[in-house]
Design a protein around this motif. Structure first.
Motif, mmCIF file in Angstrom:
data_model
loop_
_atom_site.group_PDB
_atom_site.id
_atom_site.type_symbol
_atom_site.label_atom_id
_atom_site.label_comp_id
_atom_site.label_asym_id
_atom_site.label_seq_id
_atom_site.Cartn_x
_atom_site.Cartn_y
_atom_site.Cartn_z
ATOM 1 N N ALA A 17 26.816 -38.049 35.110
ATOM 2 C CA ALA A 17 27.488 -39.018 35.968
ATOM 3 C C ALA A 17 27.992 -38.352 37.251
ATOM 4 N N HIS A 18 27.715 -39.018 38.376
ATOM 5 C CA HIS A 18 28.154 -38.490 39.669
ATOM 6 C C HIS A 18 28.261 -39.626 40.682
ATOM 7 N N MET A 19 29.035 -39.371 41.726
ATOM 8 C CA MET A 19 29.150 -40.301 42.851
ATOM 9 C C MET A 19 28.531 -39.638 44.073
ATOM 10 N N ILE A 20 27.830 -40.413 44.864
ATOM 11 C CA ILE A 20 27.251 -39.894 46.098
ATOM 12 C C ILE A 20 28.306 -39.946 47.194
ATOM 13 N N LYS A 21 28.525 -38.816 47.847
ATOM 14 C CA LYS A 21 29.533 -38.705 48.904
ATOM 15 C C LYS A 21 28.923 -38.732 50.303
ATOM 16 N N GLY A 22 27.618 -38.596 50.404
ATOM 17 C CA GLY A 22 26.972 -38.612 51.710
ATOM 18 C C GLY A 22 25.800 -37.642 51.767
ATOM 19 N N VAL A 23 25.261 -37.512 52.954
ATOM 20 C CA VAL A 23 24.132 -36.623 53.199
ATOM 21 C C VAL A 23 24.536 -35.633 54.284
ATOM 22 N N VAL A 24 24.143 -34.378 54.112
ATOM 23 C CA VAL A 24 24.430 -33.356 55.121
ATOM 24 C C VAL A 24 23.122 -32.676 55.531
ATOM 25 N N SER A 25 23.125 -32.155 56.752
ATOM 26 C CA SER A 25 21.956 -31.411 57.226
ATOM 27 C C SER A 25 22.408 -30.280 58.142
ATOM 28 N N VAL A 26 21.589 -29.239 58.200
ATOM 29 C CA VAL A 26 21.835 -28.081 59.056
ATOM 30 C C VAL A 26 20.494 -27.639 59.614
ATOM 31 N N THR A 27 20.474 -27.296 60.903
ATOM 32 C CA THR A 27 19.257 -26.798 61.542
ATOM 33 C C THR A 27 19.532 -25.428 62.148
ATOM 34 N N LYS A 28 18.597 -24.521 61.926
ATOM 35 C CA LYS A 28 18.646 -23.176 62.509
ATOM 36 C C LYS A 28 17.306 -22.906 63.179
ATOM 37 N N HIS A 29 17.340 -22.089 64.220
ATOM 38 C CA HIS A 29 16.080 -21.746 64.896
ATOM 39 C C HIS A 29 16.084 -20.282 65.308
ATOM 40 N N LEU A 30 14.906 -19.795 65.569
ATOM 41 C CA LEU A 30 14.705 -18.404 65.940
ATOM 42 C C LEU A 30 13.528 -18.341 66.902
ATOM 43 N N MET A 31 13.665 -17.604 67.986
ATOM 44 C CA MET A 31 12.575 -17.518 68.953
ATOM 45 C C MET A 31 11.402 -16.755 68.346
ATOM 46 N N PHE A 32 10.227 -17.313 68.504
ATOM 47 C CA PHE A 32 8.982 -16.733 68.021
ATOM 48 C C PHE A 32 8.557 -15.682 69.042
ATOM 49 N N GLU A 33 8.601 -14.411 68.646
ATOM 50 C CA GLU A 33 8.268 -13.338 69.565
ATOM 51 C C GLU A 33 6.765 -13.319 69.831
ATOM 52 N N SER A 34 6.408 -13.328 71.093
ATOM 53 C CA SER A 34 5.001 -13.479 71.469
ATOM 54 C C SER A 34 4.144 -12.272 71.115
ATOM 55 N N TYR A 59 18.517 -30.250 54.276
ATOM 56 C CA TYR A 59 19.360 -31.419 54.052
ATOM 57 C C TYR A 59 19.444 -31.718 52.563
ATOM 58 N N GLY A 60 20.488 -32.422 52.187
ATOM 59 C CA GLY A 60 20.664 -32.789 50.795
ATOM 60 C C GLY A 60 21.734 -33.850 50.640
ATOM 61 N N THR A 61 21.805 -34.401 49.449
ATOM 62 C CA THR A 61 22.780 -35.443 49.116
ATOM 63 C C THR A 61 23.976 -34.799 48.434
ATOM 64 N N VAL A 62 25.161 -35.036 48.993
ATOM 65 C CA VAL A 62 26.396 -34.487 48.440
ATOM 66 C C VAL A 62 26.860 -35.380 47.284
ATOM 67 N N VAL A 63 27.199 -34.751 46.160
ATOM 68 C CA VAL A 63 27.664 -35.514 45.002
ATOM 69 C C VAL A 63 28.981 -34.954 44.485
ATOM 70 N N LYS A 64 29.761 -35.844 43.904
ATOM 71 C CA LYS A 64 31.021 -35.498 43.219
ATOM 72 C C LYS A 64 30.814 -35.820 41.755
ATOM 73 N N LEU A 65 31.059 -34.848 40.892
ATOM 74 C CA LEU A 65 30.884 -35.072 39.461
ATOM 75 C C LEU A 65 31.965 -36.016 38.952
ATOM 76 N N VAL A 66 31.584 -36.885 38.024
ATOM 77 C CA VAL A 66 32.501 -37.880 37.463
ATOM 78 C C VAL A 66 32.816 -37.469 36.027
ATOM 79 N N ASN A 67 34.094 -37.548 35.666
ATOM 80 C CA ASN A 67 34.515 -37.254 34.303
ATOM 81 C C ASN A 67 34.024 -38.374 33.409
ATOM 82 N N GLU A 68 33.112 -38.046 32.512
ATOM 83 C CA GLU A 68 32.477 -39.071 31.668
ATOM 84 C C GLU A 68 33.392 -39.579 30.568
ATOM 85 N N SER A 69 34.508 -38.898 30.277
ATOM 86 C CA SER A 69 35.387 -39.318 29.184
ATOM 87 C C SER A 69 36.337 -40.439 29.602
ATOM 88 N N VAL A 70 36.356 -40.793 30.877
ATOM 89 C CA VAL A 70 37.267 -41.833 31.358
ATOM 90 C C VAL A 70 36.683 -43.193 31.098
#
Length: 95
Positions: free
Chosen positions: A11-28, A84-95
């Motif tokens: 059990a989990h709740m979706i909190k949103g989506v996050v992304s990060v981009t990195k780049h590096l110059m391609f040496e000729s 990128y990925g989906t952020v989740v919060k774990l839910v206590n299943e005993s509740v």
């Protein structure tokens, strides 16, 4: 904090989506630099985790990494990694 490319089988709740981009110059002067994508992926991972923590998540599911070579009309080429990925919060299943 966990990170997986698949689903989460508890059990989990979706909190949103996050992304990060990195780049590096391609040496000729070097032809094959695609192994440098691995370094960029490793740089993206901790930033994805930090963004997931900011959203109050316990982990990331369905994490994916896109790799590409971007070429500007006059400038050099760049190795680009977007994670990128989906952020989740774990839910206590005993509740």
């Amino acid at each position: 904090m966990f990170m997986t490319t698949g689903d989460l089988q508890r059990a989990h709740m979706i909190k949103g989506v996050v992304s990060v981009t990195k780049h590096l110059m391609f040496e000729s002067d070097e032809i094959d630099q695609f192994d440098r994508f691995d370094d960029l992926i490793e740089q993206v991972k901790p930033e994805l985790i930090a963004k997931a923590e900011e959203k109050g998540g316990d982990g990331l599911i369905y994490v994916n990494f896109n790799t590409e070579i971007a070429q500007m009309s006059v400038a050099p080429r760049f190795l680009v990694v977007t994670g990128y990925g989906t952020v989740v919060k774990l839910v206590n299943e005993s509740v």
